[in-house]
Design a protein around this motif. Structure first.
Motif, PDB file in Angstrom:
ATOM      1  N   GLN B 128       0.821  -1.215   0.000  1.00  0.00           N
ATOM      2  CA  GLN B 128       0.000   0.000   0.000  1.00  0.00           C
ATOM      3  C   GLN B 128       0.848   1.256   0.000  1.00  0.00           C
ATOM      4  OE1 GLN B 128      -2.744  -0.212   3.280  1.00  0.00           O
ATOM      5  NE2 GLN B 128      -3.254  -2.334   2.849  1.00  0.00           N
TER       6      GLN B 128
ATOM      7  N   ASP C  33     -12.757   9.388   0.292  1.00  0.00           N
ATOM      8  CA  ASP C  33     -12.339   8.016   0.079  1.00  0.00           C
ATOM      9  C   ASP C  33     -11.024   7.760   0.813  1.00  0.00           C
ATOM     10  OD1 ASP C  33     -11.632   5.573  -0.795  1.00  0.00           O
ATOM     11  OD2 ASP C  33     -11.722   6.036  -2.942  1.00  0.00           O
ATOM     12  N   VAL C  35      -9.105   5.309   0.693  1.00  0.00           N
ATOM     13  CA  VAL C  35      -8.106   4.683  -0.170  1.00  0.00           C
ATOM     14  C   VAL C  35      -7.313   5.744  -0.933  1.00  0.00           C
ATOM     15  CG1 VAL C  35      -7.748   3.079  -2.058  1.00  0.00           C
ATOM     16  CG2 VAL C  35      -9.510   2.619  -0.365  1.00  0.00           C
ATOM     17  N   VAL C  48      -4.955   2.158  -6.738  1.00  0.00           N
ATOM     18  CA  VAL C  48      -6.054   2.498  -5.840  1.00  0.00           C
ATOM     19  C   VAL C  48      -6.953   1.292  -5.624  1.00  0.00           C
ATOM     20  CG1 VAL C  48      -8.135   3.888  -5.610  1.00  0.00           C
ATOM     21  CG2 VAL C  48      -6.022   4.943  -6.386  1.00  0.00           C
ATOM     22  N   ILE C  51      -5.303  -1.386  -3.450  1.00  0.00           N
ATOM     23  CA  ILE C  51      -5.314  -1.070  -2.017  1.00  0.00           C
ATOM     24  C   ILE C  51      -6.714  -1.275  -1.452  1.00  0.00           C
ATOM     25  CG2 ILE C  51      -5.027   0.791  -0.338  1.00  0.00           C
ATOM     26  CD1 ILE C  51      -2.786   1.865  -2.095  1.00  0.00           C
ATOM     27  N   ARG C  52      -7.723  -0.868  -2.227  1.00  0.00           N
ATOM     28  CA  ARG C  52      -9.099  -1.031  -1.770  1.00  0.00           C
ATOM     29  C   ARG C  52      -9.372  -2.511  -1.468  1.00  0.00           C
ATOM     30  NH1 ARG C  52     -12.486   2.862  -2.481  1.00  0.00           N
ATOM     31  NH2 ARG C  52     -11.562   3.634  -4.388  1.00  0.00           N
ATOM     32  N   TYR C  81      -4.935   3.357   8.852  1.00  0.00           N
ATOM     33  CA  TYR C  81      -4.719   3.279   7.406  1.00  0.00           C
ATOM     34  C   TYR C  81      -3.426   3.972   6.998  1.00  0.00           C
ATOM     35  CZ  TYR C  81      -9.543   1.746   6.541  1.00  0.00           C
ATOM     36  OH  TYR C  81     -10.708   1.054   6.491  1.00  0.00           O
TER      37      TYR C  81
END
Lengths: 292, 537, 306
Positions: B128, C33, C35, C48, C51-52, C81
């Motif tokens: 990530q 969002d 993300v 994106v 990661i979601r 996060y």
């Protein structure tokens, strides 16, 4: 929360008088703010969002109070006196609208839960317990973020957070009324639920609603100021006493007037409604005193 | 000579023995001593694959190293963990020769396997990393995952070969970016997601204490591979400190550097005192603040309207409002960025001209629109200044002052007609003009959710940008910069942005601190280059 | 008693469940969002989406909430996060600062409120009494950020008695604790005054006075303990008020507690942190109310557990 009411003495005549004096002071303060808000377009020297070219120094510093700008100027070169006057409109509108909404929601929930008891009452009251457990400010901030704040949205958010206390008080009153003889008598006479609620219970609740309506405005004014202070309240350039402090607080050491003049305005208005509300409570409902 | 090279195999090679040649250390510099810095916001993480904040950017640079590095205080590339590198004639294969004997803080020697692991890790979606997109030119990027990047190969323990899918003139900059920094596999795997709290790298400092929300202590790495560096024995970072508090503590001698700079309200007071003013350091930043206009929706689909907005904003007054700590901007690139067009005048501040353009576009009476802005000071104030300027030409803009995340969402979704970029504005990741184009002005960034909030897409300029970035040969650098300058001039013709100002940084150092001013406003090691500052004492 | 306790605990658990559900819904419909925040500005659409998927944020709402609950019952608040750190660890590292601030606030509100209330009761009807009661109205009408900035300006900037914000020593604690406690002191002084007046009128105090005991002795030895008890029982309820105040007070004073953590998380939709802080605050509020209700009948036999 059920500290016995008996621990409070009935007010002595002397204190009643003193409270009346304070109530008069409160009413005078409210009248002053209302006058300022209503007359703002006529008495304010400038437009509320007018950024004056000579309202800032060349280095971009605000001007301290003087003959021309009696409250000084803010960090955009606007006349602070003008913004304080228009800010009163914001505070009052939010105070009345948000608190009115909160009172309506609170009364409806309180009456319903108190009169019907049973599972409806249980569900509603558990829900108010749940709302009581919410960190109110966090909830308000989240709601404000979802609905992209405007004056009316801020009022709605505050109402959604603030109805709970009113609901609990109304609930307590209603449930004690519902067991009283005259209600039972009405019921045996065949009166409909609606008739009982609106003709017999609601009128008895009016004093409580008036007291809570007045005290609640103070809470509402403070919450609006706090949300605006955090930057999630009333949107610029609409002045609110809270967002004036938000915009200028980085300068509070060098330009304290930008923080303490609107701060004093908030305190005076909240104080005024507290004084009047407290006096009303004494006069209308001597048993309802103390904390909540 | 050039011809000869081109006809044979073009091999660009650079082999510098040490950093000594490119950076002349201060002859007075002394080793030893400790300093204290402060920041307002907490440090989120020190994992180089994740960290992307103002505060942690230069801390990560001091804990870790990449294959490439910058000459301290400048935007000039120099080799880092790579001792030398070669670029194939077609610009697609980079072969890095690693510096021997470089050790991680845990004592293990760094090898080519670590380089490959680190690049595989940063591009693996499971990590990530916000920086994964920078590595898109490496072969195998699209299939990156547990299997790693097919384009990164370990030739031998001292050699890494990286194959690209297209020539990329910015690739060496990418190899100097925090996201590419080399991490030790065994530590990362042992710590898992906590690696960011217990970082181990090859850098000049190692982390010895981290009290969440309060303090971080960094200590000198005695085995650092650049001899004599760092100078400091340690530095302590205290977080949660308001800039005003930090400055007062600096005046009391308790703090050496206020990491967030001099707060605006204190600026005049400091500058009025010659003793303090002498210790103020000013530097440009690779930053531009701008207003985006959504070109896909009326009324901003008309170029005249966008030009009118450019001409309506009184940039001098906006700069005055932030107390002169910026210079008015007339193009996307900041002046200290290579490729900046010096002889371009930009749109003049001309209210009458702006009104006329609006009338030409069919809006003689203006229109209503919305201006989105992030809700932290001074951004709502700047938005109000712009709002007043727009009102002067008849554009009634309502301000939407929201949390950062909400503004970014509205910008990405294309629901925001105008956005003032402050607080989220572009600060270059690396000192190259291409970094101001890809995500924020190209067609690629204009899709749903992208950072090109103007939704501006000019295919011809995109093609030119691709052409510029394929000119990987350093000898063609001037030509490439000219091409980039043309791209940004093309952008200004279409005016999807109204550039407003370029921020300048004003910071301060305590009396006992030594080191050239550039180190305190380092354009790359933002905000301070910890490795090279030193204490007089 | 045991049955009552069990019932209250069950209701408390249900309330916390409700709080978690409502907060989760609010954060789910938030027009931002998370993300995007994680992926950063240079991310491709593909990154994106990856990661979601990694975070399970592509799943239907109920599944996401179910997963969160499943973690919650095992004591797992998830990972931030953006910081990737355990939320429990982040909160644990900041909770001591917030608790210290609250203790300071309780000390401040009791010290101020009780003293002023006693003085007012003893000087009932005088100018002093009226002034004190007026002051109590002012303190309950003042927003905490104004009080905080005022105290900072007067006592830190102008007089230099206390540091201008920060954390670490007793001197750092004084102003933020006063700011948080001053609101409650208004309530306490008014309650204390009423309570004291009633006790002073009670038979045993009259007897004591009749026996010739000195005024100070009567007040401190007999009247005070009886007057204070019903008030002490209210402290638990204050926690709810404090939880509302910490976001503001911690931000004004740069106090490294959970209020600051929550505020920064809200700016960047770091949902696990927002959820975590909300739940911890709600837990504290529920616990405070429970304690207040449990303590009240022990102190005042007139109150019965329902």
């Amino acid at each position: 929360m059920t500290v016995a009411d008996a621990s409070f003495t009935p007010p002595s005549p002397l204190r009643r008088l003193m409270r009346r004096k304070l109530a008069l002071l409160g009413l005078a303060l409210i009248a002053l703010v209302v006058a300022g808000a209503v007359l703002a377009p006529w008495i304010a020297p400038y437009a509320p969002d007018e950024q004056l070219f000579d309202g800032l120094t060349l280095e971009g510093a605000p001007l301290p109070p003087d003959a021309r700008f009696i409250f000084g100027t803010d960090l955009l070169g606007r006349d602070l006196f003008t913004r304080i006057l228009y800010g009163a409109q914001t505070s009052l509108v939010i105070g009345v609208v948000a608190n009115g909404l909160a009172l309506i929601i609170g009364t409806l929930v309180g009456i319903t839960a108190g009169y019907f008891r049973g599972w409806i009452g249980a569900v509603l009251m558990r829900f108010t317990d749940l709302m009581m457990a919410f960190p109110a400010l966090l909830l308000a901030i989240c709601l404000a973020a979802i609905f992209q704040p405007s004056l009316w949205i801020v009022a709605m958010v505050i109402a959604l957070v603030n109805w709970v206390q009113a609901a609990r008080v109304i609930y307590t009153e209603t449930s004690s009324l519902a067991t009283r003889d005259f209600i039972a008598a009405e019921r045996t006479l065949g009166a409909g639920t609606g008739r009982i609620l609106f003709r017999h219970i609601l009128p008895h609740l009016v004093p409580t609603i008036i007291v809570w309506g007045t005290l609640g405005i103070s809470t509402t004014v403070l919450l609006e100021a706090t949300l605006s202070f955090l930057g999630v309240g009333v949107q610029p350039p609409t002045p609110s006493w809270g967002n004036i402090i938000f915009e200028n607080q980085t300068w509070f050491q060098t330009a304290p007037w930008l923080v303490f003049i609107p701060g004093a305005a908030i305190i005076l208005l909240a104080l005024a409604f507290n004084l009047v509300g407290d006096a009303l409570r004494d006069v209308l409902d001597p048993t309802q005193r103390g904390r909540d | 000579m050039k011809h000869l090279l081109a006809s044979t195999a073009l091999i660009l090679s650079l082999a510098l023995p040490a950093a000594a040649q490119d950076y002349a250390p201060d002859p007075n510099a002394k080793a030893g001593g400790s300093i204290v810095l402060t920041y307002k916001d907490d440090v989120a993480t020190l994992d180089p694959a994740i960290g992307y904040d103002w505060q942690n950017w230069s801390m990560i640079k001091s804990l870790f190293d990449g294959l490439m590095d910058y000459v301290p205080g400048t935007t000039t590339l120099r080799p880092g963990l790579a001792e030398s590198y070669e670029i194939s004639p077609d610009g697609l294969v980079y072969t890095f020769k690693l510096r021997p004997g470089v050790k991680f803080h845990n004592g293990r020697e760094m090898t080519a396997e670590d380089v490959k692991y680190s690049l595989d890790r940063v591009t693996n979606p499971a990590t990530q990393s916000p920086g994964a997109g920078f590595f898109a030119s490496i072969a195998g990027f699209d299939a990156a995952g547990e299997g790693g990047l097919s384009g990164v190969e370990v030739v031998d323990p001292q050699t890494v070969k990286i194959t690209l899918t297209r020539p990329d003139a910015t690739f060496l900059h990418v190899m100097a970016l925090n996201f590419s920094f080399v991490v030790p596999k065994e530590v990362v795997e042992a710590e898992g997601a906590d690696f960011g709290k217990k970082p181990v790298g090859t850098g000049a400092f190692k982390l010895t204490e981290w009290t969440l929300g309060q303090r971080l202590v960094f200590e000198k790495n005695p085995d650092y591979w650049i001899a004599g560096v760092p100078y400091l024995d340690s530095f302590t970072v205290e977080v949660g400190q308001e800039p005003v508090v930090a400055l007062l503590r600096l005046q009391n001698g308790e703090v050496d550097i206020p990491g967030d700079g001099i707060p605006p309200a204190k600026f005049q007071e400091v500058m009025a005192d010659p003793v303090q003013a002498e210790r103020v350091v000013k530097g440009g930043q690779l930053h531009t603040g701008y207003v985006t206009m959504n070109v896909t929706q009326p009324p901003f689909d008309k170029v005249e309207v966008r030009k009118a907005v450019n001409m309506a904003i009184n940039k001098d007054r906006v700069v005055q409002i932030i107390n002169g700590r910026a210079v008015p901007a007339n193009q996307p690139l900041p002046p200290s960025m290579p490729g900046y067009t010096r002889d371009y005048g930009g749109y003049p501040y001309d209210v009458e001209g702006a009104k006329k353009l609006l009338a030409d576009a069919g809006y003689p009476d203006g229109f209503e629109t919305e201006l989105f802005v992030m809700n932290t000071d001074p951004n709502p104030r700047i938005a109000q200044a712009i709002q007043q300027d727009l009102a002067a030409i008849g554009i009634k803009a309502t301000i939407q002052s929201l949390a950062q995340a909400n503004v970014i969402e509205a910008g990405g979704a294309g629901t925001a007609p105008m956005i003032w970029s402050g607080g989220m504005a572009w600060i270059a990741d690396f000192p190259d003009p291409s970094n101001f184009f890809g995500p924020i002005l190209s067609c690629a960034g204009a899709g749903e959710g992208g950072w090109n909030w103007s939704k501006y897409c000019n295919e011809a300029l995109d093609a030119k940008a691709v052409e510029a970035d394929s000119m990987f040969d350093p000898a063609k650098s001037e030509e490439r910069l000219k091409l980039w300058s043309d791209v940004y001039m093309g952008v200004m013709d279409d005016a999807p942005w109204a550039p407003v100002f370029n921020e300048e940084r004003y910071t301060m150092k305590s009396e006992r601190l030594g080191g050239a001013d550039e180190l305190f406003v380092d354009p790359v090691s933002i905000p301070v280059n910890y490795d090279y500052v030193w204490v007089k004492e | 008693m045991a049955a009552y306790l069990i019932r209250r605990l069950l209701v408390s658990a249900l309330i916390l469940l409700g709080v978690s559900f409502i907060t989760f819904v609010l954060l789910y419909v938030l027009p931002a969002d998370p993300v995007r925040q994680i992926a950063g500005r240079s991310a491709t659409a593909e990154t994106v989406e990856n990661i979601r998927r990694e975070l399970g944020l592509d799943r239907p709402f109920l599944i996401q909430y179910g997963r969160y609950l499943a973690g919650l019952v095992q004591g797992d608040l998830g990972r931030s996060y953006l910081q990737k750190t355990e939320v429990a660890e982040l909160i644990a590292s900041r909770l001591p600062a917030t608790l210290l601030l609250m203790l300071g606030a309780i000390a401040a509100e009791l010290a101020l409120g009780l003293t002023l209330g006693i003085v007012a009761a003893l000087k009932r009807g005088t100018m002093l009494d009226q002034t004190l009661m007026m002051t109590s109205f002012v303190t309950v009408s003042a927003p905490q950020f104004v009080v905080g900035l005022l105290l900072l300006y007067v006592f830190a900037v102008k007089l230099g008695w206390f540091p201008i914000g920060g954390y670490g020593s007793f001197a750092h604690l004084v102003l933020p604790a006063l700011t948080l406690g001053i609101l409650g002191s208004g309530w306490y002084s008014r309650m204390m005054r009423s309570s004291m007046i009633e006790v002073l009128r009670a038979d045993y105090v009259r007897t004591a006075r009749a026996k010739g005991l000195g005024r100070a002795r009567v007040v401190l030895g007999h009247a005070l303990p009886n007057a204070i008890l019903p008030i002490i029982a209210m402290i638990g309820i204050d926690i709810g008020i404090f939880m509302g105040g910490i976001v503001v007070v911690e931000s004004v004073f740069g106090w490294p507690g959970i209020g600051q953590l929550a505020w920064q998380a809200i700016q960047r939709v770091d949902i696990p942190i927002i959820m975590g802080v909300t739940l911890v605050s709600a837990f504290a509020i529920v616990l405070g109310n429970l304690l207040a209700d449990l303590v009240a009948p022990l102190i005042d036999p007139r109150i019965k557990l329902k």
